[in-house]
Design an enzyme around this catalytic site. Sequence first.
Site, PDB file in Angstrom:
ATOM      1  N   ASN A  21       0.792  -1.240   0.000  1.00 51.95           N
ATOM      2  CA  ASN A  21       0.000   0.000   0.000  1.00 51.95           C
ATOM      3  C   ASN A  21       0.826   1.293   0.000  1.00 51.95           C
ATOM      4  OD1 ASN A  21      -2.723  -0.031  -0.282  1.00 51.95           O
ATOM      5  ND2 ASN A  21      -3.114   0.830   1.744  1.00 51.95           N
ATOM      6  N   LYS A  46       3.222  -8.773 -13.277  1.00 52.10           N
ATOM      7  CA  LYS A  46       3.000  -8.910 -11.830  1.00 52.10           C
ATOM      8  C   LYS A  46       3.061 -10.409 -11.548  1.00 52.10           C
ATOM      9  CE  LYS A  46       0.752  -7.573  -7.776  1.00 52.10           C
ATOM     10  NZ  LYS A  46       1.067  -6.493  -6.827  1.00 52.10           N
ATOM     11  N   THR A  50      -2.110 -11.402  -4.826  1.00 59.21           N
ATOM     12  CA  THR A  50      -3.014 -12.026  -3.847  1.00 59.21           C
ATOM     13  C   THR A  50      -4.201 -11.085  -3.616  1.00 59.21           C
ATOM     14  OG1 THR A  50      -1.971 -11.081  -1.876  1.00 59.21           O
ATOM     15  CG2 THR A  50      -1.023 -13.124  -2.725  1.00 59.21           C
ATOM     16  N   GLU A 124       5.979  -5.574 -11.087  1.00 66.22           N
ATOM     17  CA  GLU A 124       5.503  -5.151  -9.756  1.00 66.22           C
ATOM     18  C   GLU A 124       5.561  -6.307  -8.775  1.00 66.22           C
ATOM     19  OE1 GLU A 124       1.601  -3.260  -9.434  1.00 66.22           O
ATOM     20  OE2 GLU A 124       1.717  -3.356  -7.245  1.00 66.22           O
ATOM     21  N   GLY A 125       6.250  -6.087  -7.660  1.00 68.46           N
ATOM     22  CA  GLY A 125       6.299  -7.103  -6.608  1.00 68.46           C
ATOM     23  C   GLY A 125       4.991  -7.153  -5.849  1.00 68.46           C
TER      24      GLY A 125
HETATM   25  P1  GTP Z   1      -0.143  -3.414  -3.033  1.00 70.35           P
HETATM   26  O1  GTP Z   1       0.133  -3.779  -4.466  1.00 70.35           O
HETATM   27  O2  GTP Z   1      -1.533  -3.756  -2.601  1.00 70.35           O
HETATM   28  O3  GTP Z   1       0.920  -3.872  -2.088  1.00 70.35           O
HETATM   29  O4  GTP Z   1      -0.148  -1.775  -2.913  1.00 70.35           O
HETATM   30  P2  GTP Z   1       0.761  -0.758  -3.733  1.00 70.35           P
HETATM   31  O5  GTP Z   1       2.079  -0.617  -3.081  1.00 70.35           O
HETATM   32  O6  GTP Z   1       0.740  -1.093  -5.178  1.00 70.35           O
HETATM   33  O7  GTP Z   1      -0.011   0.619  -3.496  1.00 70.35           O
HETATM   34  P3  GTP Z   1      -0.955   1.401  -4.524  1.00 70.35           P
HETATM   35  O8  GTP Z   1      -0.161   2.003  -5.631  1.00 70.35           O
HETATM   36  O9  GTP Z   1      -2.105   0.544  -4.902  1.00 70.35           O
HETATM   37  O10 GTP Z   1      -1.415   2.585  -3.575  1.00 70.35           O
HETATM   38  C1  GTP Z   1      -2.298   2.366  -2.476  1.00 70.35           C
HETATM   39  C2  GTP Z   1      -3.454   3.358  -2.532  1.00 70.35           C
HETATM   40  O11 GTP Z   1      -2.976   4.678  -2.392  1.00 70.35           O
HETATM   41  C3  GTP Z   1      -4.222   3.339  -3.863  1.00 70.35           C
HETATM   42  O12 GTP Z   1      -5.585   3.581  -3.600  1.00 70.35           O
HETATM   43  C4  GTP Z   1      -3.605   4.482  -4.655  1.00 70.35           C
HETATM   44  O13 GTP Z   1      -4.513   5.035  -5.578  1.00 70.35           O
HETATM   45  C5  GTP Z   1      -3.247   5.457  -3.541  1.00 70.35           C
HETATM   46  N1  GTP Z   1      -2.030   6.214  -3.856  1.00 70.35           N
HETATM   47  C6  GTP Z   1      -0.767   5.813  -3.643  1.00 70.35           C
HETATM   48  N2  GTP Z   1       0.106   6.751  -3.972  1.00 70.35           N
HETATM   49  C7  GTP Z   1      -0.633   7.800  -4.409  1.00 70.35           C
HETATM   50  C8  GTP Z   1      -0.305   9.111  -4.864  1.00 70.35           C
HETATM   51  O14 GTP Z   1       0.866   9.519  -4.923  1.00 70.35           O
HETATM   52  N3  GTP Z   1      -1.340   9.911  -5.216  1.00 70.35           N
HETATM   53  C9  GTP Z   1      -2.608   9.516  -5.138  1.00 70.35           C
HETATM   54  N4  GTP Z   1      -3.567  10.354  -5.501  1.00 70.35           N
HETATM   55  N5  GTP Z   1      -2.970   8.303  -4.716  1.00 70.35           N
HETATM   56  C10 GTP Z   1      -2.001   7.456  -4.344  1.00 70.35           C
HETATM   57 MG    MG Z   2      -0.078  -2.753  -6.180  1.00 72.00          MG
END
Ligand code: GTP
Ligand code: MG
Length: 212
Positions: A21, A46, A50, A124-125
């Site tokens: 996240n 990817k 999960t 993407e990990g």
């Molecule tokens: P996993 O794959 O589940 O481990 O998460 P992740 O590391 O890929 O995180 P992701 O990019 O899905 O970001 C988590 C949440 O935060 C999502 O709802 C994104 O849209 C939001 N988010 C993350 N970074 C930003 C950002 O810089 N700007 C905005 N607007 N939203 C962000």
């Molecule tokens: Mg992700």
Amino acid sequence: MKINPKEYIGKTIFITATNTNVGKTYACKKFLNYFSNSNLKVGYFKPIETGVENNTPLDGTRMLELTKKLNPDFEKVSINDCVPYQFTLPASPYVAKGNTYIDIEFLKEKKEYLQNFCDVLIIEGAGGLMVPIKKEYFMINLIKEFKTKCFLITPSKLGSINDTLLSIEALKNKNIDFEFFINLYEDINSFEKVSKPFLIDYFETLNFLQDL
Ligand code: GTP
Ligand code: MG
């Protein structure tokens, strides 16, 4: 740091983060657009997702759609090639996989297969570096075995100093070639005052995803 797109032709980039996240998918989007705007044909992979409901991996599906828009050659790629291992439980691959055997050689072959359709493949990990895939095999081991450049995404919220340094220690310990990018998102208003003073003194220069 300015990324020189030409240096990445024929290469792969593994996007990891200090935790789940933190913004890996967001970063993948940024990099796919960045390289595509530089006229590189982009790809997305990817290896394991999960928390997959209704046989639809969310990250994989959205990113495959974007990739196909940016690079029509990727039209030939199916969601099962793009996300070979899909598990329902929102947990680490080790837990979510149950009795399924995760074949690392198969993942390497998939990576090479996807490289046929692009100039640069963004991988993407899942979660962070020490997320277990097998009992003695973690996300960081997969990065090492893929022999890929790694981009570490770090958060801007309180705690980012500790999380960033721990992940960097782990990457250095495995001699993995990496860059790190701060995702200015959480606690964005306090970052300047709370975390940046140390980070800038320690690293001298900082890279922000938002500057891409
Ligand atoms: P996993 O794959 O589940 O481990 O998460 P992740 O590391 O890929 O995180 P992701 O990019 O899905 O970001 C988590 C949440 O935060 C999502 O709802 C994104 O849209 C939001 N988010 C993350 N970074 C930003 C950002 O810089 N700007 C905005 N607007 N939203 C962000
Ligand atoms: Mg992700």
